[in-house]
Design an enzyme around this catalytic site. Sequence first.
Site, mmCIF file in Angstrom:
data_model
loop_
_atom_site.group_PDB
_atom_site.id
_atom_site.type_symbol
_atom_site.label_atom_id
_atom_site.label_comp_id
_atom_site.label_asym_id
_atom_site.label_seq_id
_atom_site.Cartn_x
_atom_site.Cartn_y
_atom_site.Cartn_z
ATOM 1 N N TRP A 105 -10.668 10.535 -3.077
ATOM 2 C CA TRP A 105 -10.129 9.099 -3.734
ATOM 3 C C TRP A 105 -11.001 7.973 -2.924
ATOM 4 C CZ3 TRP A 105 -8.345 4.760 -1.236
ATOM 5 C CH2 TRP A 105 -8.108 3.687 -2.132
ATOM 6 N N TRP A 118 -14.490 16.938 15.236
ATOM 7 C CA TRP A 118 -13.534 17.313 15.957
ATOM 8 C C TRP A 118 -12.501 18.332 15.163
ATOM 9 C CZ3 TRP A 118 -13.554 19.711 20.611
ATOM 10 C CH2 TRP A 118 -12.207 20.093 21.188
ATOM 11 N N GLU A 167 -18.630 21.228 16.411
ATOM 12 C CA GLU A 167 -18.062 21.173 17.541
ATOM 13 C C GLU A 167 -17.055 22.317 17.977
ATOM 14 O OE1 GLU A 167 -16.226 17.146 18.083
ATOM 15 O OE2 GLU A 167 -17.923 16.219 17.270
#
Length: 431
Positions: free
Chosen positions: A85, A123, A164
């Site tokens: 969106w 992350w 990561e």
Amino acid sequence: MNKTQSNILNQPFVTQPTLAETKLLLVSWSAEGVMVCYYASWAVYRTGDGKFDVEDIDPAICTHLIFAFAGLGPNNDTIKVLDPWNELCGGGGNCAFDRFTGLKRLKGKRKRDLVTLLAVGGWGENSEKYSTMAANPAKRSSFVSSAIALLKNHDFDGLDFDWEYPTKRGGNPEDKANYVLLLSELKNALHANGMMLSAAVSAGKYTIDPAYDVPGMAQHLDLVNVMTYDLHGAWELQTHHHSGLYAHPNDTDGGAMLNQDFAISYWISKGMPANKIAIGVPMYGRCWTLSGSSTGYYAPANQPGAPGPYTNSPGFQGYNEICEAIMNEGWTVAIEPGMKEPYVYSLAHDRIWCSYEDGNSVKIKAQYAAAHGLAGMMVWGIEMDDFLGKCGRVFNLIKTMRETYAGPNIRPPSSRSRANRKKHDQPGARQ
């Protein structure tokens, strides 16, 4: 869609540069240095004066803008748009990708003046997914093809790969070699299309050693953004600076390696050319709740600090939140003897203690980057600098770093007033 958004999207399409043009662009970094600015796209869902959308970015103050984040699809073999969106135009969307890359065409700026990249990973993405993709030649090929298509469709200039971390968080020992294979395939495809490849990487020795084949990475990456922040935080039960340039006198053993100078020196010693490294500087603080009367480094602190009004995350406050609290709530600013960075505390306000960066400390870091021949600086993220100018000059931290590294010949960055900010009051779930 408002008028500013429409103006960005209706600019004439600018074709991708050739590989030769890309190489010239890479060489041109050396004079003024890179100022890499990550943009956390979920800041559009923040409230009040913390809300930050694409039009709040000043395209003159950064050399490289990185849109965070894209992710991996359910089969771990294609790139995925995480917030359709906001990021796409179809179905009444907010067109953030196209508006972001459209910043290159505002105010007569030529494409070569600003590089826009899309970051994939972060992350929030499980490392195991990337491990699975990197280990499978067919999945790697599919991922590379899908990434090139998405980048071209939205006029990005390249990809920032933010896995990561290889071998960690559900990964495998084989990730170290597979990561380089994936980078090689990404580089070949990106360079063939006149695009660049960068990566965000760890600053910690105990992640670097198992995760990264540094000489192999150096062959394929155009730029390496070292995340020299979050070196300390409220997961520890004592205060410390999370982005200290040098070690504190009381740091011992592994703690003596949790500083920016060690991290940058270690990356160079492992084989990464200094002129490919951007040193990371946080536009936020890490915060604790003091549990006693001590207010310096290594003060006992048994839980995260109170969240800020905009980012709303315990143990974390943006620079804009901290500087406003200093002005409006009388928080005490201090600098530990022998250290370069400030911290702030208030025993009256939830006993909070935050390490952070200010104009003086980021200037010292830019001087460090120039003196050590680094490519320049990187920030996470642009939306947490003082973008409204409540505490002084608009975007002062980023402007200070770029001006300091580049010297007096740099073109003065433009300023953007609050009147130019465009509000988009759509509901959202991200914090």
